[in-house]
Design a protein around this motif. Sequence first.
Motif, PDB file in Angstrom:
ATOM      1  N   ALA A   1      -3.452  -6.806   4.815  1.00 36.33           N
ATOM      2  CA  ALA A   1      -3.022  -5.409   4.924  1.00 36.33           C
ATOM      3  C   ALA A   1      -3.586  -4.569   3.776  1.00 36.33           C
ATOM      4  O   ALA A   1      -3.945  -3.405   3.969  1.00 36.33           O
ATOM      5  CB  ALA A   1      -1.501  -5.319   4.953  1.00 36.33           C
ATOM      6  N   LEU A   2      -3.677  -5.154   2.602  1.00 38.87           N
ATOM      7  CA  LEU A   2      -4.214  -4.425   1.458  1.00 38.87           C
ATOM      8  C   LEU A   2      -5.734  -4.283   1.522  1.00 38.87           C
ATOM      9  O   LEU A   2      -6.318  -3.486   0.788  1.00 38.87           O
ATOM     10  CB  LEU A   2      -3.804  -5.099   0.143  1.00 38.87           C
ATOM     11  N   GLY A   3      -6.367  -5.026   2.424  1.00 39.47           N
ATOM     12  CA  GLY A   3      -7.815  -4.928   2.596  1.00 39.47           C
ATOM     13  C   GLY A   3      -8.257  -3.543   3.055  1.00 39.47           C
ATOM     14  O   GLY A   3      -9.390  -3.133   2.806  1.00 39.47           O
ATOM     15  N   SER A   4      -7.360  -2.805   3.708  1.00 41.25           N
ATOM     16  CA  SER A   4      -7.723  -1.464   4.165  1.00 41.25           C
ATOM     17  C   SER A   4      -7.351  -0.384   3.150  1.00 41.25           C
ATOM     18  O   SER A   4      -7.512   0.797   3.429  1.00 41.25           O
ATOM     19  CB  SER A   4      -7.056  -1.166   5.512  1.00 41.25           C
ATOM     20  N   GLY A   5      -6.831  -0.794   1.998  1.00 42.59           N
ATOM     21  CA  GLY A   5      -6.536   0.166   0.940  1.00 42.59           C
ATOM     22  C   GLY A   5      -5.149  -0.029   0.357  1.00 42.59           C
ATOM     23  O   GLY A   5      -4.343  -0.801   0.874  1.00 42.59           O
TER      24      GLY A   5
ATOM     25  N   CYS B   1       5.297  -0.840  -0.708  1.00 43.83           N
ATOM     26  CA  CYS B   1       5.999  -1.954  -0.057  1.00 43.83           C
ATOM     27  C   CYS B   1       6.457  -1.610   1.361  1.00 43.83           C
ATOM     28  O   CYS B   1       6.253  -2.415   2.275  1.00 43.83           O
ATOM     29  CB  CYS B   1       7.164  -2.427  -0.919  1.00 43.83           C
ATOM     30  N   PRO B   2       7.066  -0.433   1.588  1.00 42.01           N
ATOM     31  CA  PRO B   2       7.455  -0.108   2.967  1.00 42.01           C
ATOM     32  C   PRO B   2       6.253  -0.065   3.918  1.00 42.01           C
ATOM     33  O   PRO B   2       6.345  -0.502   5.066  1.00 42.01           O
ATOM     34  CB  PRO B   2       8.107   1.273   2.844  1.00 42.01           C
ATOM     35  N   ALA B   3       5.116   0.424   3.433  1.00 41.26           N
ATOM     36  CA  ALA B   3       3.912   0.455   4.272  1.00 41.26           C
ATOM     37  C   ALA B   3       3.413  -0.962   4.551  1.00 41.26           C
ATOM     38  O   ALA B   3       2.909  -1.243   5.644  1.00 41.26           O
ATOM     39  CB  ALA B   3       2.822   1.287   3.606  1.00 41.26           C
ATOM     40  N   LEU B   4       3.570  -1.866   3.572  1.00 38.41           N
ATOM     41  CA  LEU B   4       3.172  -3.262   3.798  1.00 38.41           C
ATOM     42  C   LEU B   4       4.078  -3.933   4.825  1.00 38.41           C
ATOM     43  O   LEU B   4       3.611  -4.713   5.654  1.00 38.41           O
ATOM     44  CB  LEU B   4       3.193  -4.046   2.483  1.00 38.41           C
ATOM     45  N   VAL B   5       5.356  -3.624   4.784  1.00 40.06           N
ATOM     46  CA  VAL B   5       6.296  -4.182   5.774  1.00 40.06           C
ATOM     47  C   VAL B   5       5.874  -3.732   7.165  1.00 40.06           C
ATOM     48  O   VAL B   5       5.794  -4.543   8.098  1.00 40.06           O
ATOM     49  CB  VAL B   5       7.748  -3.748   5.450  1.00 40.06           C
ATOM     50  N   GLU B   6       5.565  -2.459   7.292  1.00 43.40           N
ATOM     51  CA  GLU B   6       5.156  -1.923   8.594  1.00 43.40           C
ATOM     52  C   GLU B   6       3.816  -2.517   9.049  1.00 43.40           C
ATOM     53  O   GLU B   6       3.658  -2.896  10.207  1.00 43.40           O
ATOM     54  CB  GLU B   6       5.041  -0.398   8.504  1.00 43.40           C
TER      55      GLU B   6
ATOM     56  N   THR C   1       2.359  -5.384   8.175  1.00 50.20           N
ATOM     57  CA  THR C   1       2.315  -6.833   8.371  1.00 50.20           C
ATOM     58  C   THR C   1       3.308  -7.335   9.396  1.00 50.20           C
ATOM     59  O   THR C   1       3.132  -8.430   9.932  1.00 50.20           O
ATOM     60  CB  THR C   1       2.601  -7.564   7.046  1.00 50.20           C
ATOM     61  N   GLY C   2       4.383  -6.577   9.617  1.00 48.05           N
ATOM     62  CA  GLY C   2       5.438  -7.062  10.496  1.00 48.05           C
ATOM     63  C   GLY C   2       6.361  -8.053   9.794  1.00 48.05           C
ATOM     64  O   GLY C   2       7.259  -8.610  10.413  1.00 48.05           O
ATOM     65  N   LEU C   3       6.153  -8.256   8.498  1.00 47.15           N
ATOM     66  CA  LEU C   3       7.011  -9.147   7.722  1.00 47.15           C
ATOM     67  C   LEU C   3       8.276  -8.406   7.323  1.00 47.15           C
ATOM     68  O   LEU C   3       8.329  -7.178   7.357  1.00 47.15           O
ATOM     69  CB  LEU C   3       6.282  -9.612   6.452  1.00 47.15           C
ATOM     70  N   SER C   4       9.277  -9.151   6.909  1.00 46.74           N
ATOM     71  CA  SER C   4      10.501  -8.521   6.408  1.00 46.74           C
ATOM     72  C   SER C   4      10.250  -8.007   4.995  1.00 46.74           C
ATOM     73  O   SER C   4       9.303  -8.428   4.317  1.00 46.74           O
ATOM     74  CB  SER C   4      11.650  -9.535   6.379  1.00 46.74           C
ATOM     75  N   ALA C   5      11.100  -7.122   4.548  1.00 46.51           N
ATOM     76  CA  ALA C   5      10.990  -6.601   3.173  1.00 46.51           C
ATOM     77  C   ALA C   5      11.126  -7.734   2.159  1.00 46.51           C
ATOM     78  O   ALA C   5      10.455  -7.731   1.131  1.00 46.51           O
ATOM     79  CB  ALA C   5      12.059  -5.538   2.932  1.00 46.51           C
ATOM     80  N   GLU C   6      11.972  -8.713   2.466  1.00 42.93           N
ATOM     81  CA  GLU C   6      12.152  -9.855   1.562  1.00 42.93           C
ATOM     82  C   GLU C   6      10.878 -10.688   1.466  1.00 42.93           C
ATOM     83  O   GLU C   6      10.513 -11.154   0.390  1.00 42.93           O
ATOM     84  CB  GLU C   6      13.317 -10.736   2.021  1.00 42.93           C
ATOM     85  N   GLN C   7      10.189 -10.892   2.610  1.00 44.76           N
ATOM     86  CA  GLN C   7       8.951 -11.671   2.587  1.00 44.76           C
ATOM     87  C   GLN C   7       7.869 -10.953   1.792  1.00 44.76           C
ATOM     88  O   GLN C   7       7.163 -11.575   1.001  1.00 44.76           O
ATOM     89  CB  GLN C   7       8.462 -11.933   4.017  1.00 44.76           C
TER      90      GLN C   7
END
Length: 182
Positions: A116-120, A124-129, A131-137
Amino acid sequence: MSALEPALRSLTDALLHAVGRRDWAVADAELETLAQEAVAAMVANRTEDLATLARLVVRCHTALALEEGLDGEAMHRLGQLRALALTVAAARGSPPPRPPGALRTPGTPTAAVLSALGSGPRTCPALVEATGLSAEQVGSALPELRAAGLVHSWPAGRLTVNALADGAESDGAEPRTVFRWA
């Protein structure tokens, strides 16, 4: 969640507020209480409380480390938090950090965050969205990726922005460590 977690969270929040107010007597009292709780959990082998302490002490250390313009007194408390975090980690028998290659293993939360960070840069909320991972993950993956030098983070208002570190995008290559002085 540990039964002690709300009290410990309140304690670490009070510590951060005391440092922010430059109230060193209160900050020292909160640090001493945290240390006493850590020793009590170690002696009684309360693994759940040690896990909670580890998480909250690292959270508090990270929040303080991201503050700009820390003076000597605040840096002293930051060092004490780091020492406490290391002590709790040692008591927990934490495994050594995984090598960067293991963090890129497909199908793992760390690999999903790196992708996900490969595109910039992302919060954290944007990473959750993304990746589809939970905020805890995502919250568990980021410190490990930072420790391996694959991701760097910086404060942006109330959020933290995360980005790939220099050299992290090339598969298998060891990233360069980027040092930033405040």
